[in-house]
Design a protein around this motif. Structure first.
Motif, PDB file in Angstrom:
ATOM      1  N   GLY A  93      59.289  48.260  69.611  1.00 43.86           N
ATOM      2  CA  GLY A  93      59.942  47.167  70.314  1.00 43.86           C
ATOM      3  C   GLY A  93      59.044  46.373  71.240  1.00 43.86           C
ATOM      4  O   GLY A  93      58.275  46.945  72.015  1.00 43.86           O
ATOM      5  N   PRO A  94      59.125  45.037  71.197  1.00 42.43           N
ATOM      6  CA  PRO A  94      58.327  44.186  72.094  1.00 42.43           C
ATOM      7  C   PRO A  94      58.699  44.361  73.558  1.00 42.43           C
ATOM      8  O   PRO A  94      57.872  44.139  74.441  1.00 42.43           O
ATOM      9  CB  PRO A  94      58.645  42.769  71.601  1.00 42.43           C
ATOM     10  CG  PRO A  94      59.943  42.875  70.878  1.00 42.43           C
ATOM     11  CD  PRO A  94      59.956  44.250  70.272  1.00 42.43           C
ATOM     12  N   THR A  95      59.947  44.748  73.849  1.00 40.83           N
ATOM     13  CA  THR A  95      60.342  44.943  75.245  1.00 40.83           C
ATOM     14  C   THR A  95      59.584  46.087  75.897  1.00 40.83           C
ATOM     15  O   THR A  95      59.513  46.176  77.119  1.00 40.83           O
ATOM     16  CB  THR A  95      61.854  45.227  75.346  1.00 40.83           C
ATOM     17  OG1 THR A  95      62.180  46.349  74.514  1.00 40.83           O
ATOM     18  CG2 THR A  95      62.658  44.024  74.902  1.00 40.83           C
ATOM     19  N   VAL A  96      59.013  46.971  75.070  1.00 39.81           N
ATOM     20  CA  VAL A  96      58.238  48.087  75.590  1.00 39.81           C
ATOM     21  C   VAL A  96      56.741  47.824  75.466  1.00 39.81           C
ATOM     22  O   VAL A  96      55.962  48.094  76.377  1.00 39.81           O
ATOM     23  CB  VAL A  96      58.587  49.397  74.845  1.00 39.81           C
ATOM     24  CG1 VAL A  96      57.781  50.560  75.411  1.00 39.81           C
ATOM     25  CG2 VAL A  96      60.070  49.687  74.967  1.00 39.81           C
ATOM     26  N   ILE A  97      56.318  47.261  74.327  1.00 36.38           N
ATOM     27  CA  ILE A  97      54.889  47.114  74.056  1.00 36.38           C
ATOM     28  C   ILE A  97      54.250  46.041  74.927  1.00 36.38           C
ATOM     29  O   ILE A  97      53.103  46.174  75.359  1.00 36.38           O
ATOM     30  CB  ILE A  97      54.644  46.824  72.555  1.00 36.38           C
ATOM     31  CG1 ILE A  97      53.164  47.019  72.213  1.00 36.38           C
ATOM     32  CG2 ILE A  97      55.097  45.424  72.197  1.00 36.38           C
ATOM     33  CD1 ILE A  97      52.677  48.421  72.304  1.00 36.38           C
ATOM     34  N   LEU A  98      54.972  44.952  75.227  1.00 37.72           N
ATOM     35  CA  LEU A  98      54.361  43.857  75.990  1.00 37.72           C
ATOM     36  C   LEU A  98      53.950  44.276  77.407  1.00 37.72           C
ATOM     37  O   LEU A  98      52.839  43.948  77.847  1.00 37.72           O
ATOM     38  CB  LEU A  98      55.301  42.657  76.038  1.00 37.72           C
ATOM     39  CG  LEU A  98      55.504  41.933  74.695  1.00 37.72           C
ATOM     40  CD1 LEU A  98      56.492  40.785  74.853  1.00 37.72           C
ATOM     41  CD2 LEU A  98      54.176  41.403  74.167  1.00 37.72           C
ATOM     42  N   PRO A  99      54.787  45.006  78.143  1.00 33.02           N
ATOM     43  CA  PRO A  99      54.320  45.471  79.461  1.00 33.02           C
ATOM     44  C   PRO A  99      53.122  46.407  79.369  1.00 33.02           C
ATOM     45  O   PRO A  99      52.258  46.385  80.244  1.00 33.02           O
ATOM     46  CB  PRO A  99      55.557  46.195  80.023  1.00 33.02           C
ATOM     47  CG  PRO A  99      56.714  45.601  79.305  1.00 33.02           C
ATOM     48  CD  PRO A  99      56.218  45.310  77.936  1.00 33.02           C
ATOM     49  N   LEU A 100      53.058  47.219  78.320  1.00 35.39           N
ATOM     50  CA  LEU A 100      51.916  48.117  78.162  1.00 35.39           C
ATOM     51  C   LEU A 100      50.635  47.337  77.910  1.00 35.39           C
ATOM     52  O   LEU A 100      49.559  47.710  78.399  1.00 35.39           O
ATOM     53  CB  LEU A 100      52.165  49.089  76.997  1.00 35.39           C
ATOM     54  CG  LEU A 100      53.331  50.071  77.142  1.00 35.39           C
ATOM     55  CD1 LEU A 100      53.322  51.077  76.001  1.00 35.39           C
ATOM     56  CD2 LEU A 100      53.265  50.796  78.473  1.00 35.39           C
ATOM     57  N   LEU A 101      50.714  46.267  77.144  1.00 36.32           N
ATOM     58  CA  LEU A 101      49.531  45.450  76.864  1.00 36.32           C
ATOM     59  C   LEU A 101      49.025  44.783  78.136  1.00 36.32           C
ATOM     60  O   LEU A 101      47.819  44.672  78.353  1.00 36.32           O
ATOM     61  CB  LEU A 101      49.854  44.401  75.797  1.00 36.32           C
ATOM     62  CG  LEU A 101      50.223  44.932  74.414  1.00 36.32           C
ATOM     63  CD1 LEU A 101      50.510  43.785  73.463  1.00 36.32           C
ATOM     64  CD2 LEU A 101      49.117  45.814  73.850  1.00 36.32           C
TER      65      LEU A 101
END
Length: 644
Positions: free
Chosen positions: A130-138
């Motif tokens: 999910g982008p809602t999780v991966i984007l903050p990690l990036l």
């Protein structure tokens, strides 16, 4: 005392939104905070059980929420952006997703003990990252552009298709187990095709109505919301479980219609998605049976999670990227990072109830199984991505890029000076016209609201260490700095000073540091630009020190930033007194006086030392030619001034 459905609904929404705020405030994955909160009020302390209190309403609420979440996600699937995919991304979202589905289904059957039917459904769902999780990690890890782009677009593209793959697997298996005729099987595919057609027509009708102005502004968001629900229900009534396909098709069609009015409803769809995701996630975790929760620690489930982490994901990445230009280090990182998100858990909760209704008793473990995988991946990947990326040398640690919020003549001049130093710069504004000067100069720009969540889907903010908010709305500048404080840190956030007449005493939002020395508003900066002021670079040497520069500079000049000898930059503020040494350069906004003197000397030399009236030269700097561009002989927007 508060044992009522109304109280439970209030508590669910309150906990969900509060969890989102805590996650933002302390830079934690929202899904982890919501999981812990839901477990505490649900199976651990037994304060609420939404499934029991809501009864028959629980299933429809989850179903509606999933439909809206998938529609909002599919609105990001713009074909124009997919066409720009590199070869590795295309392979990962096609071949890699298929391998992950098959391998994940095998692991679910042989390791977790699920039936083939349930295993293939959950296997399809777990291809999502999910982008809602991966984007903050990036943002947290500050990855180099290529691995960051691959992980970002994999999450965006695969996110809605994971749910659709689970739908198709469910329907196909249901037909197979019912020993239906070929006619019935064809009917299923015909109903699926009709669902796509219905979604396409709904998008076409509502999109054209928006563009023609047939719907007033205040009704656009509510009508879109109603059309999504109607499309979902009509398709689902014709054939169960095709509603998700219909709303996804509707979202994809609208994303590719180039609708200018989508921006008008952006905040609504973001707000409603955040509200639904928060509420539904807490509902699902709070409704977990303590016995099922204990099953998370079952050795078979732990073995399944380990297989997904260390076998299925790396295998799908390595096989799908054979023949691409990805190096071993990039494959190792991408093969490890695959956090499952909120969509995976909400959709799995939806399928768990559907499968149980159809007699698949092992589906009772779906929510616990999904929760175990989601929580494990978010925690392990969230806390390891930065460390592993640094070890593999896939981080950008020395960047001094600058994101400037607010388009104006001064911001374009400032951005040009930063670009000339070799640092990345990006201008962002909600108005296309405000960025006209940036486009003339060939500067990178983006039209949109920086406070919108959708910005993260379209631009990569990783290369930008600093953010300068220089719009003409002081409160907006402060909100931008407050919103990005957890990501960039307040030391890297700046805003222009309040303009004259603003009652700053009543303004309590803690924004960023005030820009430049002395501080000055964007209005005053624009006035100076029109008066002929220019951005000048002065190189410090052993003979010409910073102290001497400060002593001799024009008292009207504004200190903007220091360009260090290593290429990094530091912005002046009234709060912090910077020091500069030989090899550094001072960039300042100066009056045209010195430039006029230099041009005067040059022209006098060219004219045989004939005296040129000072007033004639000053006109070059104070009058705008018809073209809107000022040509100053012997001067440039940014120049170097050395000690004699």
């Amino acid at each position: 005392m508060f044992d009522s459905l109304l109280f439970d609904l209030m508590l669910v929404i309150l906990i969900g939104i509060l969890s989102q705020w805590v996650a933002w405030k302390y830079r934690m994955p929202a899904i982890v905070v919501m999981s812990v909160a839901g477990l505490l009020v649900g199976p651990i302390f037994g304060l609420i059980n939404p499934q029991e209190s809501m009864g028959d309403l629980f299933g429809p609420i989850i179903t509606f929420a999933v439909a809206i979440i998938l529609f909002e996600g599919s609105l990001n699937l713009d074909v124009r952006e997919i066409k720009g995919f590199s070869k590795p991304v295309g392979r990962i979202v096609t071949v890699g997703a298929f391998i992950a589905w098959i391998a994940g289904s095998l692991a679910a059957h042989y390791l977790a003990g699920l039936s083939w039917e349930v295993a293939f459904i959950i296997g399809g769902l777990f291809i999502v990252t999910g982008p809602t999780v991966i984007l903050p990690l990036l943002r947290q890890a500050k990855l180099k552009p290529r691995p960051a782009a691959i992980l970002k677009w994999e999450g965006i593209v695969v996110d809605p298709f994971g749910a659709l793959l689970a739908v198709f697997a469910f329907e196909f298996i249901k037909f197979i187990n019912s020993e239906v005729t070929l006619k019935a099987l064809l009917l299923f595919f015909a109903a699926s095709a009709f669902a796509v057609f219905l979604g396409w027509i709904a998008a076409l009708v509502i999109g054209n109505a928006f563009e023609r102005g047939s719907i007033p502004e205040y009704l656009k968001a509510p009508i879109l919301f109603v059309v999504v629900l109607c499309t979902f229900v009509f398709s689902d009534e014709i054939m169960h479980e095709t509603g998700l396909l219909a709303v996804t098709a509707m979202g994809m069609k609208m994303a590719n219609m180039r609708l200018t009015t989508l921006n008008d409803v952006r905040h609504f769809k973001e707000d409603i998605s955040v509200l639904l995701i928060s509420g539904i996630f807490v509902m699902l975790t709070a409704s977990l049976d303590p016995k099922i929760l204990i099953e998370i620690f079952n050795p078979s489930i732990i073995l399944y999670v380990a297989a997904m982490l260390f076998v299925v994901r790396p295998l799908s990445i390595w096989i799908s990227t054979i023949g691409t230009d990805l190096n071993v280090r990039e494959k190792l990182l991408i093969g490890w990072i695959a956090p499952r998100g909120i969509v995976a858990l909400t959709v799995s909760g939806y399928f768990a109830s559907i499968l149980l209704e159809n007699g698949y008793e092992d589906a009772e473990l779906l929510t616990a199984l999904t929760f175990a995988l989601v929580f494990s991946t978010v925690v392990l990947h969230g806390f390891s991505i930065g460390f592993i990326a640094k070890k593999l040398n896939l981080t950008t640690t020395d960047e001094s890029g600058v994101a400037i919020v607010g388009g104006s003549r001064f911001s374009a001049e400032l951005a040009q000076s930063i670009k000339d130093t070799g640092n990345d710069v990006l201008l962002i504004d909600q108005s296309w016209a405000a960025l006209s000067e940036a486009r003339k100069r060939g500067l990178d720009s983006y039209v949109g609201d920086i406070l919108s969540e959708q910005v993260e889907y379209h631009i990569d903010l990783t290369p930008y260490r600093y953010m300068l908010s220089m719009t003409k709305t002081d409160t907006y500048n402060a909100h931008v700095c407050a919103d990005f404080a957890p990501d960039l840190g307040r030391d890297h956030l700046f805003q222009t000073a309040f303009h004259v007449g603003k009652d700053v005493e009543t303004f309590t939002i803690m924004g960023g540091q005030t820009l430049f020395s002395p501080s000055i508003s964007i209005y005053s900066l624009e006035e100076r630009m029109h008066a002929g002021h220019v951005i000048r670079k002065t190189l410090l040497t052993k003979q010409y020190s910073y102290t001497q520069y400060l002593r001799e500079r024009d008292d009207k000049s504004i200190l903007l930033y220091i360009l260090r000898a290593d290429g990094s930059i530091e912005f002046f503020t009234p709060q912090v007194e910077l020091q500069a040494v030989a090899g550094d350069a001072i960039i300042a906004l100066t009056s045209p006086a010195k430039t006029i003197e230099r041009v005067k000397e040059r022209l006098e030399e060219e004219n045989g030392e004939k005296e040129i009236p000072y007033e004639k030269l000053e006109e070059l700097f104070t009058e705008e030619p018809p073209s809107g561009k000022r040509e100053i002989p012997g001067a440039a927007p940014i120049s170097t001034e050395n000690a004699k």
